[in-house]
Scaffold this motif. Structure first.
Motif, PDB file in Angstrom:
ATOM      1  N   ARG A  81      42.623  19.506 123.004  1.00  0.00           N
ATOM      2  CA  ARG A  81      43.500  18.841 123.924  1.00  0.00           C
ATOM      3  C   ARG A  81      44.411  19.552 124.714  1.00  0.00           C
ATOM      4  NH1 ARG A  81      40.184  16.077 121.807  1.00  0.00           N
ATOM      5  NH2 ARG A  81      40.241  14.291 120.349  1.00  0.00           N
ATOM      6  N   ILE A  82      44.287  19.407 126.098  1.00  0.00           N
ATOM      7  CA  ILE A  82      45.036  20.105 127.103  1.00  0.00           C
ATOM      8  C   ILE A  82      46.612  19.792 126.818  1.00  0.00           C
ATOM      9  CG2 ILE A  82      45.373  20.449 129.449  1.00  0.00           C
ATOM     10  CD1 ILE A  82      42.619  21.370 128.397  1.00  0.00           C
ATOM     11  N   GLN A  83      47.084  18.818 126.307  1.00  0.00           N
ATOM     12  CA  GLN A  83      48.447  18.608 126.224  1.00  0.00           C
ATOM     13  C   GLN A  83      48.988  19.314 125.086  1.00  0.00           C
ATOM     14  OE1 GLN A  83      49.766  14.334 126.034  1.00  0.00           O
ATOM     15  NE2 GLN A  83      48.266  13.834 127.841  1.00  0.00           N
ATOM     16  N   LYS A  84      48.183  19.784 124.123  1.00  0.00           N
ATOM     17  CA  LYS A  84      48.743  20.741 123.017  1.00  0.00           C
ATOM     18  C   LYS A  84      48.733  21.995 123.431  1.00  0.00           C
ATOM     19  CE  LYS A  84      47.154  22.305 118.437  1.00  0.00           C
ATOM     20  NZ  LYS A  84      46.122  22.487 117.532  1.00  0.00           N
ATOM     21  N   LEU A  85      47.718  22.566 124.232  1.00  0.00           N
ATOM     22  CA  LEU A  85      47.385  23.779 124.547  1.00  0.00           C
ATOM     23  C   LEU A  85      48.343  24.536 125.885  1.00  0.00           C
ATOM     24  CD1 LEU A  85      43.516  24.215 124.340  1.00  0.00           C
ATOM     25  CD2 LEU A  85      45.491  24.675 122.502  1.00  0.00           C
TER      26      LEU A  85
ATOM     27  N   ASP B  71      36.819  17.927 137.709  1.00  0.00           N
ATOM     28  CA  ASP B  71      36.989  19.039 137.042  1.00  0.00           C
ATOM     29  C   ASP B  71      38.289  19.265 136.453  1.00  0.00           C
ATOM     30  OD1 ASP B  71      34.463  19.797 137.526  1.00  0.00           O
ATOM     31  OD2 ASP B  71      34.904  21.183 139.116  1.00  0.00           O
ATOM     32  N   TRP B  72      38.449  20.097 135.377  1.00  0.00           N
ATOM     33  CA  TRP B  72      39.933  20.409 134.931  1.00  0.00           C
ATOM     34  C   TRP B  72      39.911  21.992 135.350  1.00  0.00           C
ATOM     35  CZ3 TRP B  72      44.118  18.493 132.447  1.00  0.00           C
ATOM     36  CH2 TRP B  72      44.190  17.184 132.183  1.00  0.00           C
ATOM     37  N   HIS B  73      41.067  22.452 135.587  1.00  0.00           N
ATOM     38  CA  HIS B  73      41.663  23.605 136.001  1.00  0.00           C
ATOM     39  C   HIS B  73      42.495  24.261 135.136  1.00  0.00           C
ATOM     40  CE1 HIS B  73      39.831  22.210 139.992  1.00  0.00           C
ATOM     41  NE2 HIS B  73      39.986  23.267 140.400  1.00  0.00           N
ATOM     42  N   LEU B  74      41.927  25.315 134.369  1.00  0.00           N
ATOM     43  CA  LEU B  74      42.993  25.990 133.548  1.00  0.00           C
ATOM     44  C   LEU B  74      43.232  27.271 134.225  1.00  0.00           C
ATOM     45  CD1 LEU B  74      40.767  25.331 130.135  1.00  0.00           C
ATOM     46  CD2 LEU B  74      42.452  23.959 131.195  1.00  0.00           C
TER      47      LEU B  74
ATOM     48  N   LEU C   4      37.284  34.891 127.601  1.00  0.00           N
ATOM     49  CA  LEU C   4      38.439  35.479 128.084  1.00  0.00           C
ATOM     50  C   LEU C   4      39.777  34.972 127.376  1.00  0.00           C
ATOM     51  CD1 LEU C   4      40.027  36.549 130.581  1.00  0.00           C
ATOM     52  CD2 LEU C   4      39.794  34.435 132.001  1.00  0.00           C
ATOM     53  N   THR C   5      40.539  35.594 127.170  1.00  0.00           N
ATOM     54  CA  THR C   5      41.766  35.418 126.469  1.00  0.00           C
ATOM     55  C   THR C   5      43.007  35.417 127.380  1.00  0.00           C
ATOM     56  OG1 THR C   5      40.912  36.046 124.413  1.00  0.00           O
ATOM     57  CG2 THR C   5      43.078  35.821 124.360  1.00  0.00           C
ATOM     58  N   GLY C   6      43.835  34.364 127.224  1.00  0.00           N
ATOM     59  CA  GLY C   6      44.796  34.409 128.174  1.00  0.00           C
ATOM     60  C   GLY C   6      45.950  33.103 127.659  1.00  0.00           C
ATOM     61  N   TRP C   7      47.073  33.270 128.239  1.00  0.00           N
ATOM     62  CA  TRP C   7      48.055  32.220 127.956  1.00  0.00           C
ATOM     63  C   TRP C   7      47.807  30.960 128.848  1.00  0.00           C
ATOM     64  CZ3 TRP C   7      51.305  32.462 123.876  1.00  0.00           C
ATOM     65  CH2 TRP C   7      51.300  33.738 123.345  1.00  0.00           C
ATOM     66  N   LEU C   8      47.735  29.704 128.521  1.00  0.00           N
ATOM     67  CA  LEU C   8      47.483  28.606 129.356  1.00  0.00           C
ATOM     68  C   LEU C   8      49.172  27.791 129.379  1.00  0.00           C
ATOM     69  CD1 LEU C   8      45.629  26.569 130.460  1.00  0.00           C
ATOM     70  CD2 LEU C   8      45.367  25.179 128.429  1.00  0.00           C
ATOM     71  N   VAL C   9      49.626  28.463 130.826  1.00  0.00           N
ATOM     72  CA  VAL C   9      50.934  27.755 131.124  1.00  0.00           C
ATOM     73  C   VAL C   9      50.581  26.489 131.691  1.00  0.00           C
ATOM     74  CG1 VAL C   9      52.842  28.120 132.475  1.00  0.00           C
ATOM     75  CG2 VAL C   9      51.729  30.121 131.101  1.00  0.00           C
ATOM     76  N   LEU C  10      49.721  26.446 132.559  1.00  0.00           N
ATOM     77  CA  LEU C  10      49.291  25.260 133.456  1.00  0.00           C
ATOM     78  C   LEU C  10      48.098  24.841 133.499  1.00  0.00           C
ATOM     79  CD1 LEU C  10      50.480  23.592 135.802  1.00  0.00           C
ATOM     80  CD2 LEU C  10      50.032  25.384 137.430  1.00  0.00           C
ATOM     81  N   ALA C  11      47.884  23.745 133.509  1.00  0.00           N
ATOM     82  CA  ALA C  11      46.437  22.885 133.721  1.00  0.00           C
ATOM     83  C   ALA C  11      46.296  21.802 134.618  1.00  0.00           C
ATOM     84  CB  ALA C  11      45.979  22.814 132.256  1.00  0.00           C
ATOM     85  N   TYR C  12      45.491  21.286 135.253  1.00  0.00           N
ATOM     86  CA  TYR C  12      45.399  20.139 136.086  1.00  0.00           C
ATOM     87  C   TYR C  12      43.973  19.914 136.285  1.00  0.00           C
ATOM     88  CZ  TYR C  12      45.249  24.077 139.316  1.00  0.00           C
ATOM     89  OH  TYR C  12      44.550  25.247 139.964  1.00  0.00           O
TER      90      TYR C  12
ATOM     91  N   ILE D 129      41.246  31.565 136.951  1.00  0.00           N
ATOM     92  CA  ILE D 129      40.963  29.906 136.898  1.00  0.00           C
ATOM     93  C   ILE D 129      39.599  29.880 135.951  1.00  0.00           C
ATOM     94  CG2 ILE D 129      40.099  28.177 138.229  1.00  0.00           C
ATOM     95  CD1 ILE D 129      43.088  29.162 138.752  1.00  0.00           C
ATOM     96  N   CYS D 130      39.686  28.817 134.853  1.00  0.00           N
ATOM     97  CA  CYS D 130      38.701  28.544 134.288  1.00  0.00           C
ATOM     98  C   CYS D 130      38.619  27.125 134.557  1.00  0.00           C
ATOM     99  CB  CYS D 130      38.956  28.823 132.789  1.00  0.00           C
ATOM    100  SG  CYS D 130      39.375  30.695 132.544  1.00  0.00           S
ATOM    101  N   GLU D 131      37.226  26.460 134.441  1.00  0.00           N
ATOM    102  CA  GLU D 131      37.205  25.109 134.861  1.00  0.00           C
ATOM    103  C   GLU D 131      36.328  24.407 133.899  1.00  0.00           C
ATOM    104  OE1 GLU D 131      36.809  23.702 138.874  1.00  0.00           O
ATOM    105  OE2 GLU D 131      37.529  25.783 139.798  1.00  0.00           O
ATOM    106  N   ILE D 132      36.824  23.260 133.426  1.00  0.00           N
ATOM    107  CA  ILE D 132      35.906  22.288 132.603  1.00  0.00           C
ATOM    108  C   ILE D 132      35.176  21.354 133.475  1.00  0.00           C
ATOM    109  CG2 ILE D 132      36.107  20.473 130.742  1.00  0.00           C
ATOM    110  CD1 ILE D 132      38.658  22.064 129.875  1.00  0.00           C
ATOM    111  N   THR D 133      34.206  20.863 133.572  1.00  0.00           N
ATOM    112  CA  THR D 133      33.495  20.196 134.090  1.00  0.00           C
ATOM    113  C   THR D 133      33.156  18.800 133.455  1.00  0.00           C
ATOM    114  OG1 THR D 133      31.106  20.762 133.686  1.00  0.00           O
ATOM    115  CG2 THR D 133      32.453  22.076 135.400  1.00  0.00           C
TER     116      THR D 133
END
Length: 257
Positions: A178-182, A138-141, A114-122, A161-165
């Motif tokens: 690195r989430i802070q970069k993306l 988990d990390w929510h993208l 899935l391709t999209g823009w990563l505006v917010l993560a947490y 929603i996409c999740e890293i476990t």
């Protein structure tokens, strides 16, 4: 003010800015050794539907080389899963017939990109999926159809929603993600938003398709646009569909343009 003081102030400002970004949450080379939840795919769920859901969330990463993986943008993904919703009636797992459960199980075996823009993560909160651990989260993208210069506001289109476990986090970290970069913004544990000093990146996320029917309520969970904020600071609806990529096994950075 002297030149020495001016440069000193500028240096201090830069140091403080770098320090603030460094203190934001980030992916880790997470060591799962000794984690008592590692072998418990049903984790801390008490209900049958909760156990079924957790087993799907707690799948481990597999080798993706040689697999034919269909790729979607946010619009085509939403069109595809809308058809799945029509087939199963957008019910919850506990309401499905045996035949419908088999259908959902087959759908959740799919690996998609899935391709999209990563505006917010947490990072998520302790939940039954991870045996309510405070250390393994988990990390929510939130993959949005458009880039944005703000985290979330009323009227914004809702994301997918996409999740890293915990089971896939180290793999992604070691691949250089690195989430802070993306991501342009992170939501912090107090529900405030912090800028990462990065523009939102377009990314391609690859992982298992998963139906998180626990978050399938209209208005509160699922809708096309953000309509309101709770007093705790959560945005609602917060997702465009209950279908998500979970767990995420691969992330590709496609840049900021």
């Amino acid at each position: 003010m002297t030149t020495h003081r001016i440069f000193g102030s500028l240096f201090l400002s830069v140091v403080c800015a770098v320090s603030a970004v460094a203190q934001l949450p980030e992916l880790r080379d997470l060591d799962l050794t000794g984690w008592d939840c590692l072998s418990k795919l049903e984790a801390a769920a008490k209900t049958q539907d909760g156990k079924e859901r957790n087993v799907q969330k707690n799948r481990s990463a597999i080798e993706l080389t040689g697999i034919n993986i269909p790729s979607f943008d946010t619009a085509t993904f939403l069109g595809r899963v809308a058809e799945y919703d029509r087939q199963i009636g957008r019910k919850h797992r506990r309401e499905l017939t045996s035949a419908q459960k088999e259908q959902v199980t087959a759908l959740e075996k799919q690996i998609l990109s899935l391709t999209g823009w990563l505006v917010l993560a947490y990072q998520g909160v302790p939940e039954s999926t991870n045996c309510r651990s405070k250390d393994f989260l988990d990390w929510h993208l939130e993959l949005s159809p458009e880039a944005a210069d703000h985290p979330v506001r009323v009227g914004d289109p809702t994301p997918i929603i996409c999740e890293i476990t915990p089971r896939t986090q180290a793999l992604l970290y070691r691949s250089g993600v690195r989430i802070q970069k993306l991501a342009a913004f992170l939501r912090l544990p107090d529900n405030s938003f912090a800028a990462t000093s990065s523009k939102p990146h377009k990314i391609r996320v690859t992982g298992y398709l998963m139906w998180d029917d626990e978050h399938n309520k209209a208005d509160t969970d699922v809708g096309s646009f953000i309509g309101w904020f709770s007093k705790e600071g959560y945005h609602h609806p917060w997702r465009s569909t209950a279908w998500e990529i979970h767990p995420v096994m691969k992330i590709e950075d496609l840049g900021t343009e």
